[in-house]
Motif scaffolding. Structure first.
Motif, mmCIF file in Angstrom:
data_model
loop_
_atom_site.group_PDB
_atom_site.id
_atom_site.type_symbol
_atom_site.label_atom_id
_atom_site.label_comp_id
_atom_site.label_asym_id
_atom_site.label_seq_id
_atom_site.Cartn_x
_atom_site.Cartn_y
_atom_site.Cartn_z
ATOM 1 N N ILE B 410 0.802 -1.236 0.000
ATOM 2 C CA ILE B 410 0.000 0.000 0.000
ATOM 3 C C ILE B 410 0.834 1.284 0.000
ATOM 4 N N VAL B 411 1.903 1.305 0.804
ATOM 5 C CA VAL B 411 2.708 2.527 0.864
ATOM 6 C C VAL B 411 3.371 2.815 -0.484
ATOM 7 N N GLU B 412 4.023 1.796 -1.051
ATOM 8 C CA GLU B 412 4.646 1.986 -2.376
ATOM 9 C C GLU B 412 3.606 2.418 -3.404
ATOM 10 N N GLU B 413 2.471 1.775 -3.376
ATOM 11 C CA GLU B 413 1.426 2.081 -4.364
ATOM 12 C C GLU B 413 1.021 3.548 -4.335
ATOM 13 N N VAL B 414 0.884 4.059 -3.115
ATOM 14 C CA VAL B 414 0.428 5.442 -2.985
ATOM 15 C C VAL B 414 1.582 6.426 -3.171
ATOM 16 N N MET B 415 2.768 6.030 -2.699
ATOM 17 C CA MET B 415 3.906 6.962 -2.731
ATOM 18 C C MET B 415 4.580 7.037 -4.102
ATOM 19 N N GLU B 416 4.637 5.913 -4.809
ATOM 20 C CA GLU B 416 5.468 5.844 -6.006
ATOM 21 C C GLU B 416 4.617 5.647 -7.255
ATOM 22 N N PRO B 417 4.843 6.311 -8.321
ATOM 23 C CA PRO B 417 5.960 7.248 -8.549
ATOM 24 C C PRO B 417 5.677 8.673 -8.102
ATOM 25 N N TRP B 418 4.550 8.893 -7.418
ATOM 26 C CA TRP B 418 4.181 10.267 -7.049
ATOM 27 C C TRP B 418 5.346 11.035 -6.417
ATOM 28 N N VAL B 419 6.019 10.417 -5.405
ATOM 29 C CA VAL B 419 7.062 11.152 -4.678
ATOM 30 C C VAL B 419 8.296 11.404 -5.555
#
Lengths: 472, 472
Positions: B410-419
């Motif tokens: 979940i964290v990778e999904e929401v964070m990446e590639p956004w960050v």
């Protein structure tokens, strides 16, 4: 060659397809003006007939793509202040002169990073940065002539390596045009970057054999608030080494240069450049130490404590401290003109070695003995007039000059490979900061094993093809 | 895995032909002890079944030649303290553990250069050098675990980059074993060297994908005679930037570190590591500044002048100066345990960015907003517990931590590639000093164009094959 030169009728603009018409291309029926075809000390002579002066990265790309397609060799030239012949086109290679790419593209005044084009003259760039409170972290004797792209391409070390380190550390990014015309954008401007192989490092010191450096991002150092110099007079080389240990202890974080030269070097600058000697009386050795700090009173106290220690240990015969800006400038000019003075005094063969400092004076003695034994030094009619050393004690970097009455094979014949073997057997390197150029490649085996990656970047071998670095 | 482990019957010595019998080879029917197959924060999990522990360069060469011939993949591991998964063998690659190559081969006490084998633990090496009056110029939180070969292979920046610069500048030479077993001797130990392409630079930061670094020659820095720390408490992130400008002016040549962390980081170290906070009261931001000089009285005067300026400009709410060695050690341990404390508090996702400091706090705000908007942060039952930043202001290097209740997509999904897009659009780099490992490669396009030379060095792709750096 400038437009003014070409208007004298010696050269004509010959537009090369597909280079746009507005591009500067200079062509001579015989060869180019000698300033581009002879190195700074007259040792290496080229015969290029065509010089191209691009103004943009795109133009460099077009020139290289054109040349690569037709297998035309290219030698890149900055200020032509190199001493190794690396920027001289020996045959009829095209000279790619970077002089007109001299813009500062970007400055980050908070982080202290500048992006400058390769043709920026080091002194111009540094003066510009000083107005913003920074200095360029590399400095060398040819600062008025050399260009930042050439500094990168020869991995210049220079006078303040001791303080600011190597270009492998201070260069943050490069823009490079590859031999086939592709532009490699490695112009990173932040300090820490671990996002992939650090390809830019290969072009630092590659002497234009893998591509052309068109722009440089470099981490600046803060301009020091206080600076002072001291020049020491000494009798014994061993005492220089002890003085260096004491300097690192007493001057610690403020020391920024520790240079030495021997008596004959001093005499040559006085004789050929007509500068006043920093010390009134002659000494076997002179040492120049610079400090750069943030608070003059502290720096003065540290310098006083250092000089007291030198006197306590009876290391020095003389010393003179300089704190006035003009006086300091004059002392630096005296040091920086050393190579030029040698060049004016005769036909100079320069050797640039990394050599542990304990062996440096032995090298001078050994060279004189060797040349005497070979019958070319020591008599009034000997072909060799002078043998001298000066250099950077803090970096174990020494310059050896053999001044002959005329250029010719005799000095090389007697000196090489003898001197390379001498240096190699004492854990030295035959190329410290001047690059390999033409005169050292075949002796590289004495200091380093290497694998070439030239083939990968320049399969047609069009980039500076006859220089030794690409064959190491 | 030690011999003690294997004697418990969990592992057996399996001699691989042609590796000599005396070589340590550890094999497990299931997989190796978790300490080698899980990264330091438990995010990356491997399944290697064989570990080899060479004691000599020759043994490394034999192992690689053997593996290369049979197309067996190899992952090199030092202290396994990396946060990017670069030293974890995801499939069944052989783990090449460098722990037993931990000798100091040579020290030049005059020039201050050490040649150390790759498996030397950084802290051990540094303490050894301190006895001789020098320090290793790289330092990082994992100093008790990380090894110098790993520091080189990840191009570690660390805590004192501001003073001593990058490993590209301080590493003078490397010994590297190529994938086919050839030993590349680039172990140069003098400071200036321009005798050929600087091939060693390619292995600095290559994360074991081009070969194995077996020994390192590094230029040491003189051990400072005086040192002091100050911890500041501030309310506003903008004031940190102004404090940094003043620190560079007032502390000039003696500043050696300028770190910051925010309140939540401070709380986590107190809660999970049980260390005392350096400041009695809580502040939105803490700044840690270290000075290193040669004369304490001067350093104290400079620090006093600096603190006066901070108070004049009303930049700080609190300050505490530390000059006692034990106290200073405790403050540094507090800072160095920050990552570990985060790791203990939950399942940590670490991001390591180069980002201009003016954007660093905005990043924290933006991440919190983004995670809240995506519904995974801000409520008691949200999957993400904490979002924090700390880092090195002097190098524009920030560490962003997202602490989840459990690992999962979940964290990778929401964070990446956004960050990565957020950082890339502000001229940042997605990998500053932790290396690429497994988790950043596909987003490299956001910060840098790159060309791979992996194929040239490792045509069979046996070296750390699944990591992103080799595909950048």
């Amino acid at each position: 060659m400038s437009e003014a030169d070409s208007s004298r009728g010696k050269c004509a603009h010959i537009p090369l397809n597909p280079v746009p018409r507005q591009q500067h291309v200079v062509h001579s029926e015989t060869k180019l003006d000698s300033q581009y075809n002879i190195d700074v000390f007259g040792k290496y002579r080229g015969s290029s007939k065509v010089m191209v002066l691009p103004k943009t990265t795109e133009q460099v790309s077009q020139v290289l793509a054109h040349c690569n397609k037709r297998r035309i060799s290219v030698v890149t030239q900055g200020g032509n202040s190199g001493t190794g012949g690396g920027a001289i086109a020996e045959r009829d290679e095209v000279l790619l002169c970077m002089r007109d790419m001299n813009k500062v593209r970007d400055i980050d005044e908070v982080s202290g990073v500048v992006v400058a084009e390769a043709g920026c003259v080091l002194d111009d760039l540094d003066r510009h940065m000083q107005q913003l409170g920074y200095i360029v972290p590399v400095d060398l004797g040819s600062r008025n002539k050399c260009m930042i792209g050439g500094n990168v391409s020869t991995s210049a070390g220079g006078l303040r390596y001791l303080r600011y380190g190597s270009m492998h550390g201070t260069v943050l990014g490069l823009e490079v045009v590859l031999p086939d015309g592709r532009v490699l954008d490695l112009l990173f401007t932040l300090k820490k970057d671990a996002s992939g192989y650090d390809l830019k490092q290969l072009f630092i010191g590659a002497e234009g054999t893998l591509g052309v450096v068109t722009a440089v991002a470099i981490a600046l150092a803060p301009k020091p608030a206080s600076s002072q110099l001291v020049v020491l007079g000494l009798t014994d080389f061993c005492k220089i080494q002890r003085a260096f240990v004491l300097a690192r202890q007493s001057l610690g974080e403020i020391i920024s240069a520790f240079e030495f030269w021997e008596k004959r070097c001093n005499e040559l600058v006085v004789e050929y450049e007509h500068y006043e000697s920093p010390l009134e009386t002659a000494h076997e050795f002179c040492v120049l130490i610079e400090t750069r700090g943030s608070y003059m009173q502290h720096d003065v106290e540290k310098m006083d404590a250092f000089l007291d220690k030198l006197r306590e240990e009876r290391l020095i015969d003389d010393s003179k401290v300089f704190r006035d800006a003009d006086e300091m400038e004059r002392v630096w000019v005296f040091r920086q003109q050393m190579a030029t003075a040698h060049g004016k005094s005769g036909c100079m063969h320069v050797y640039d070695f990394s050599l542990p400092s304990k062996h440096q004076h032995d090298l001078l003695v050994a060279v004189k003995e060797h040349l005497t034994a070979e019958g070319i030094y020591g008599q009034a009619d000997s072909p060799v007039k002078d043998v001298t050393i000066f250099g950077h004690i803090g970096d174990d970097n020494i310059h050896l000059q053999v001044i002959a009455k005329e250029f010719g094979g005799i000095v090389e014949e007697v000196m090489e490979p003898w001197v390379y073997e001498w240096v190699g057997s004492r854990q030295g390197s035959v190329a410290a900061e001047h690059g390999l150029g033409k005169h050292k490649g075949e002796f590289l085996k004495y200091s380093k094993s290497a694998t070439t990656i030239k083939q990968q970047f320049d399969p047609n071998n069009i980039m500076n093809p006859d220089k030794h670095i690409s064959r190491a």
